[in-house]
Design a protein around this motif. Structure first.
Motif, short mmCIF file in Angstrom:
data_model
loop_
_atom_site.label_atom_id
_atom_site.label_comp_id
_atom_site.label_asym_id
_atom_site.label_seq_id
_atom_site.Cartn_x
_atom_site.Cartn_y
_atom_site.Cartn_z
N THR A 22 0.82 -1.21 0.00
CA THR A 22 0.00 0.00 0.00
C THR A 22 0.85 1.26 0.00
OG1 THR A 22 -1.79 -1.12 1.17
CG2 THR A 22 -1.76 1.26 1.33
N TRP A 23 2.07 1.12 0.56
CA TRP A 23 2.92 2.30 0.76
C TRP A 23 4.06 2.39 -0.24
CZ3 TRP A 23 0.27 5.29 3.74
CH2 TRP A 23 -0.60 4.72 4.67
N MET A 24 4.12 1.49 -1.20
CA MET A 24 5.21 1.52 -2.17
C MET A 24 4.98 2.62 -3.21
SD MET A 24 6.18 -2.48 -2.92
CE MET A 24 4.69 -2.74 -3.89
N ARG A 25 6.05 3.25 -3.61
CA ARG A 25 6.00 4.25 -4.68
C ARG A 25 6.91 3.84 -5.83
NH1 ARG A 25 3.60 9.19 -3.33
NH2 ARG A 25 3.13 9.48 -1.10
N ASN A 26 6.57 4.27 -7.03
CA ASN A 26 7.40 3.98 -8.19
C ASN A 26 8.52 5.01 -8.30
OD1 ASN A 26 6.37 6.32 -9.42
ND2 ASN A 26 4.75 5.19 -10.46
#
Length: 547
Positions: A22-26
């Motif tokens: 849910t907290w991952m960013r590209n």
């Protein structure tokens, strides 16, 4: 000595810990979203059939939507990526309303993969043809928290289309083909049931004494049938209670350690930085980060609760900062150990080190720990630990494998000292002393250069332990974040005696091991002796050892 209060800028820099996709960013900074998911269709279905608190169509917050997208993510074959999950948030975040919605999705919504849309190549969901949804808890008030929300979520159209027959503890749909029910504490009542989705409510309260463990085991067993899954919601648990929440977190961390198979397991949490002070100034900065999109949480009310001296600080941290805070008799909390972590530490061949060894046979683990002389950096050389489950039956440590690893360590590194507890390993320790004793810069007390009897002198062991504690609490001893070492360190409990503060397991038969911590203490004591009375030695030429 009083510490200087943190400035607002320093508090703002204390970033929370984020767990879960849910907290991952590209790389561009945008949120990372699954390639394929039923979540978008589910969000549209919820807006069409379910009502929000204000009577309008239901709408997920962005944070909730990201979680739903990942929970309903599927692979290229249409199978769910996650079989089980944990949603851990602070008190009042809205776990019950979100899961009440998901229970209705699982009851009659598009919760299962059907086919790929030929135009968009997106997955298409359909209702489960034999949906059996359970809201489970260890007491009725917990299930009521979720079940009481469901009637207000169901629109008139929802009830009409899906032919809902509702009740306080049982809701039927589609002429009785689908059912949603509340279950409390009776693990026998749910054993063998072909449930399709189970909500585990407030698992931080699920302990052995209220049949929480048996409930969990039964639910997991049922989930192997059909296309079933389960999702737990919890606040930060109290370490040491051995709750289901704690067991599920330990299982997740074992996967991260590589000690357990990488299974389809979603763990999602946001936790305040361990150094967050419980001051009004700090809480005004930190709570908005921890609450995520739960803007309905009143910061001023939370601050008043935290400042209420009738509520313990540790409880406030668990409730409002979602921090996992150790129980009263723990030697260290996660914050103290985290303060010693340096992620860039690497042990290299040829480094000058001291070793600590604590050996077991069957139940207790066998541990070999090194501390680098130059910077007091601790490293786990190896750990031999009884596996969980059926693999642990009749398990016994491979002594020759341990013996080989010790000899290999002496060849790879410049070992200045080694202290090894003699219990159960006396003959091997005698051999190690014969092979390497003359080349050591400092020797253990007694006639054997390596043997250090932890049980033979309570005073000596206690003083050694207090020296280790000072090094950890002052953050002079550092480590690279090894999760097994962290687990053993945080398992250690206070044991006072006539000479001071020692340590032990929480109970004699506890499965929560502390052997790496014992080995760390022996290595630390070897380093202390090296610095206070060690002699200079010539660099070891490396006499070979072969099995």
């Amino acid at each position: 000595m009083a510490t200087t209060p943190l400035t607002a800028e320093e508090i703002d820099a204390l970033e929370p810990s984020f767990l879960g996709p849910t907290w991952m960013r590209n790389p561009l900074g945008a949120w990372e979203l699954p390639q394929f998911t039923l979540g978008w269709q589910i969000a549209g279905w919820c807006a069409e059939y379910l009502r929000a608190e204000d009577g309008g169509p239901w709408k997920f917050t962005p944070e909730q939507l990201r979680f739903v997208l990942w929970w309903y993510a599927v692979d290229k074959n249409g199978r769910f990526i996650y079989r089980k999950g944990v949603l851990q948030r602070c008190k009042g975040w809205g776990k019950d309303p979100l899961l009440a919605v998901l229970c209705l999705v699982e009851l009659v919504g598009p919760s299962r993969f059907s086919h790929w849309d030929p135009k968009t190549n997106e997955p298409v969901g359909i209702p489960h043809p034999q949906a059996w949804v359970q809201v489970t808890a260890v007491n009725q008030s917990q299930t009521t928290n979720t079940m009481a929300l469901i009637p207000s979520l169901m629109s008139d159209r929802f009830k009409q289309v899906y032919r809902i027959k509702d009740g306080a503890e049982l809701i039927r749909a589609n002429g009785g083909k689908a059912r949603l029910e509340a279950v409390t504490s009776s693990y026998r009542a749910i054993e063998g049931k072909r449930t399709t989705f189970v909500l585990l409510n407030e698992t931080h309260h699920w302990i052995a004494g209220n049949n929480g463990h048996k409930m969990y085991e039964t639910i997991d067993g049922n989930a192997t049938k059909k296309d079933s899954r389960y999702l737990a919601i919890t606040n930060a648990y109290l370490p040491g209670e051995n709750s289901v929440a704690e067991k599920m977190r330990a299982s997740f961390e074992q996967i991260l350690e590589g000690r357990a198979a990488k299974i389809s397991y979603l763990y999602d949490s946001i936790e305040a930085h361990p150094k967050t002070p419980l001051t009004p100034e700090a809480l005004r900065i930190v709570i908005p980060k921890i609450r995520g999109d739960a803007v309905w949480l009143n910061v001023d009310a939370i601050i008043e609760s935290v400042l209420d001296l009738t509520i313990s600080a540790s409880r406030s941290r668990r409730m409002w900062l979602n921090q996992i805070v150790a129980e009263e008799d723990a030697l260290y909390g996660p914050a103290e150990w985290k303060a010693c972590q340096r992620d860039d530490l690497v042990l290299r061949p040829g480094d000058e080190i001291v070793l600590g060894f604590d050996g077991g046979k069957t139940d207790d683990a066998t541990a070999l720990v090194a501390i680098r002389v130059a910077d007091m950096a601790a490293f786990v050389i190896d750990l031999w630990e009884k596996p969980d489950g059926p693999q642990g039956e009749n398990w016994e440590v491979n002594r020759e494998l341990v013996n080989s690893r010790v000899h290999e360590t002496f060849q790879l590194y410049d070992v200045k000292a080694m202290y090894a507890d003699v219990a159960l390993w006396e003959s091997y320790i005698t051999d190690w002393a014969a092979a390497y004793g003359e080349g050591l810069a400092v020797k253990a007390p007694g006639t054997n250069a390596i043997a250090w009897d932890m049980r033979g002198s309570l005073q000596r062991s206690t003083l050694a332990h207090e020296r280790l504690m000072r090094s950890i609490l002052d953050a002079k001893l550092v480590h690279n974040g090894d999760l097994a070492l962290k687990r053993h360190v945080l398992n250690a409990r206070r044991r006072t005696n006539n000479y001071g503060l020692s340590f032990g397991k929480e109970s004699a038969d506890s499965p929560r091991k502390v052997d790496l911590y014992a080995a760390l203490m022996l290595a630390h004591e070897a380093l202390y002796d090296l610095r206070t009375r060690g002699k200079k030695t010539k660099k070891r030429t490396g006499r070979g050892y072969f099995m």
